[in-house]
Write an enzyme that holds these catalytic residues in place. Sequence first.
Site, PDB file in Angstrom:
ATOM      1  N   CYS A  41     -87.522 -15.895 -25.396  1.00 54.84           N
ATOM      2  CA  CYS A  41     -88.678 -15.310 -24.721  1.00 54.84           C
ATOM      3  C   CYS A  41     -89.259 -15.974 -23.326  1.00 54.84           C
ATOM      4  O   CYS A  41     -88.931 -17.219 -23.057  1.00 54.84           O
ATOM      5  CB  CYS A  41     -89.733 -15.584 -25.676  1.00 54.84           C
ATOM      6  SG  CYS A  41     -91.498 -14.838 -25.104  1.00 54.84           S
TER       7      CYS A  41
ATOM      8  N   CYS B  35     -94.029 -17.906 -37.996  1.00 54.18           N
ATOM      9  CA  CYS B  35     -94.468 -17.487 -36.959  1.00 54.18           C
ATOM     10  C   CYS B  35     -94.287 -18.672 -35.967  1.00 54.18           C
ATOM     11  O   CYS B  35     -94.587 -19.892 -36.038  1.00 54.18           O
ATOM     12  CB  CYS B  35     -96.074 -17.300 -36.677  1.00 54.18           C
ATOM     13  SG  CYS B  35     -96.503 -16.041 -37.763  1.00 54.18           S
TER      14      CYS B  35
ATOM     15  N   CYS C  65     -89.936  -8.513 -40.183  1.00 61.30           N
ATOM     16  CA  CYS C  65     -90.433  -9.113 -38.775  1.00 61.30           C
ATOM     17  C   CYS C  65     -89.085  -8.974 -37.776  1.00 61.30           C
ATOM     18  O   CYS C  65     -88.274  -9.715 -38.130  1.00 61.30           O
ATOM     19  CB  CYS C  65     -91.038 -10.454 -38.833  1.00 61.30           C
ATOM     20  SG  CYS C  65     -91.569 -11.106 -37.242  1.00 61.30           S
TER      21      CYS C  65
ATOM     22  N   CYS D  77     -95.116 -22.063 -29.215  1.00 64.10           N
ATOM     23  CA  CYS D  77     -93.906 -21.464 -29.785  1.00 64.10           C
ATOM     24  C   CYS D  77     -92.459 -22.141 -29.766  1.00 64.10           C
ATOM     25  O   CYS D  77     -92.254 -22.166 -28.492  1.00 64.10           O
ATOM     26  CB  CYS D  77     -94.153 -20.012 -29.404  1.00 64.10           C
ATOM     27  SG  CYS D  77     -93.003 -19.000 -30.101  1.00 64.10           S
TER      28      CYS D  77
ATOM     29  N   GLU E 192     -82.834 -13.510 -34.723  1.00 65.09           N
ATOM     30  CA  GLU E 192     -83.361 -13.832 -36.301  1.00 65.09           C
ATOM     31  C   GLU E 192     -84.409 -12.625 -36.635  1.00 65.09           C
ATOM     32  O   GLU E 192     -85.047 -12.353 -35.675  1.00 65.09           O
ATOM     33  CB  GLU E 192     -83.973 -15.350 -36.721  1.00 65.09           C
ATOM     34  CG  GLU E 192     -82.915 -16.264 -36.574  1.00 65.09           C
ATOM     35  CD  GLU E 192     -83.527 -17.626 -36.569  1.00 65.09           C
ATOM     36  OE1 GLU E 192     -82.649 -18.400 -37.130  1.00 65.09           O
ATOM     37  OE2 GLU E 192     -84.576 -17.915 -36.242  1.00 65.09           O
TER      38      GLU E 192
ATOM     39  N   CYS F 272     -95.315 -19.772 -24.179  1.00 61.43           N
ATOM     40  CA  CYS F 272     -96.430 -20.310 -25.114  1.00 61.43           C
ATOM     41  C   CYS F 272     -96.282 -21.668 -25.633  1.00 61.43           C
ATOM     42  O   CYS F 272     -95.233 -21.892 -26.260  1.00 61.43           O
ATOM     43  CB  CYS F 272     -96.710 -19.164 -26.257  1.00 61.43           C
ATOM     44  SG  CYS F 272     -97.103 -17.574 -25.880  1.00 61.43           S
TER      45      CYS F 272
HETATM   46  N1  SAH Z   1     -94.781 -12.000 -28.013  1.00 63.52           N
HETATM   47  C1  SAH Z   1     -95.348 -11.443 -29.213  1.00 63.52           C
HETATM   48  C2  SAH Z   1     -94.703 -11.472 -30.454  1.00 63.52           C
HETATM   49  C3  SAH Z   1     -94.162 -12.689 -31.003  1.00 63.52           C
HETATM   50  S1  SAH Z   1     -95.178 -14.107 -31.481  1.00 63.52           S
HETATM   51  C4  SAH Z   1     -97.026 -12.260 -29.199  1.00 63.52           C
HETATM   52  O1  SAH Z   1     -97.321 -13.001 -28.439  1.00 63.52           O
HETATM   53  O2  SAH Z   1     -97.755 -11.387 -29.884  1.00 63.52           O
HETATM   54  C5  SAH Z   1     -95.919 -13.576 -32.922  1.00 63.52           C
HETATM   55  C6  SAH Z   1     -97.105 -14.251 -33.443  1.00 63.52           C
HETATM   56  O3  SAH Z   1     -96.911 -15.650 -33.772  1.00 63.52           O
HETATM   57  C7  SAH Z   1     -98.305 -14.498 -32.243  1.00 63.52           C
HETATM   58  O4  SAH Z   1     -99.406 -13.992 -32.476  1.00 63.52           O
HETATM   59  C8  SAH Z   1     -98.311 -16.041 -31.682  1.00 63.52           C
HETATM   60  O5  SAH Z   1     -99.253 -16.406 -31.549  1.00 63.52           O
HETATM   61  C9  SAH Z   1     -97.820 -16.437 -33.277  1.00 63.52           C
HETATM   62  N2  SAH Z   1     -97.238 -17.908 -33.021  1.00 63.52           N
HETATM   63  C10 SAH Z   1     -96.394 -18.415 -32.274  1.00 63.52           C
HETATM   64  N3  SAH Z   1     -96.220 -19.545 -32.578  1.00 63.52           N
HETATM   65  C11 SAH Z   1     -96.730 -19.996 -33.413  1.00 63.52           C
HETATM   66  C12 SAH Z   1     -96.936 -21.323 -34.350  1.00 63.52           C
HETATM   67  N4  SAH Z   1     -96.213 -22.151 -33.913  1.00 63.52           N
HETATM   68  N5  SAH Z   1     -97.724 -21.277 -35.187  1.00 63.52           N
HETATM   69  C13 SAH Z   1     -98.253 -20.048 -35.625  1.00 63.52           C
HETATM   70  N6  SAH Z   1     -98.310 -18.940 -34.934  1.00 63.52           N
HETATM   71  C14 SAH Z   1     -97.496 -18.833 -33.953  1.00 63.52           C
END
Ligand code: SAH
Length: 358
Positions: free
Chosen positions: A116, A339, A109, A123, A96, A120
Amino acid sequence: MSTSSQKNDLKNLSPSELEEFIASFGKERYRSIQILRWLYQKGVQTIDEMTNLSKKFREELSRISSISTLHPLKVEKAKDGTKKFLFQLEDGNRIESVLIPDKKRLTLCLSTQVGCALGCQFCLTARNGFKRDLAVSEILNQILSVRETLTDQTSITNVVLMGMGEPLANYRNTLKAIELMVHPDAFKFSSRRVTLSTAGLLPELERLSKEKIPFRLAISLNATDEESRSRLMPINRRYPLKKVLEACRNFPLRPRERITFEYVLVEGVNDSLQDAKRLLKLLKGIPSKINLIPLNEAPGIPFEKPPEEKIVLFQEILMQGGLTAIVRKSKGAEISAACGQLQGKQRASNIDFLQQQG
Ligand code: SAH
């Protein structure tokens, strides 16, 4: 969807690789520049459309190379104007991209991987595990395909590599793609308008610090002590906060350039006053700005976002300490485009939203 996969996809070549490839036909350098312009400025989908190359050369090229394309399977639009594009790749995997309008900006974006591997805890992308890296062409085709849906008056102003995947885990392809994004004969984005976001892979950050290709760096910090960061981001056990910040401190920045630190605010985990104060201390000496992202909640994510007052207070402490701190408004949450919500899946319940680009 891509075509003719056995052939050499011209969109997988960096400018110098393209030049070399063209030289193998006995052609001059400016021919490769012409091809770059056809591919990325005019966005042609066939070699035959490159009409300033001789017919014979086009035929020779077509015999061993091709141009891949990507078409959205589905486009959803949220009330705030955010659009989410679902793409199916040649092997059936799905990714996406999200297009986010905001005052004078139109930010795209991009995804760099299918799934991935970082896991995390907040996420959703991580939930389906890691499938594979995207090819250079698959990263760039997201831009080309989304651009096709825009009217002549609008253009993508900013690109952020913050979609599905960890860009630095797909180092080579991501860097090649960025090189084409900022190349004057390709996409021509200003380097200030291309941002790579990483969870902080140390060896790759080190490698990145020696690259000549210019772009902006963002680090997903998300906590101020090792224990909470490891709880949120398991990768912290391998690449701890302290070392990531050390790498940031040593990262070569141009004058006035700053590193963006993303900080997802999670209720009761990283949102205390002590956290805000610790964050100020940690970032001392690093030219930085902070994006506070209140957690986007989702079923299956075992955390909540802090109440509004706490978010505002957190921001105030940072600002009083002299940091630029912005609270990022959640965009496109109702179409799971915010995000941490990208999964590359079609959802069943989106009847309320446009299914075609509008
Ligand atoms: N892997 C990379 C890019 C993808 S995540 C990274 O870690 O930077 C992009 C951003 O979205 C990151 O800053 C991450 O912390 C944030 N993110 C991921 N899940 C989220 C959520 N549920 N709510 C808010 N931000 C989130």
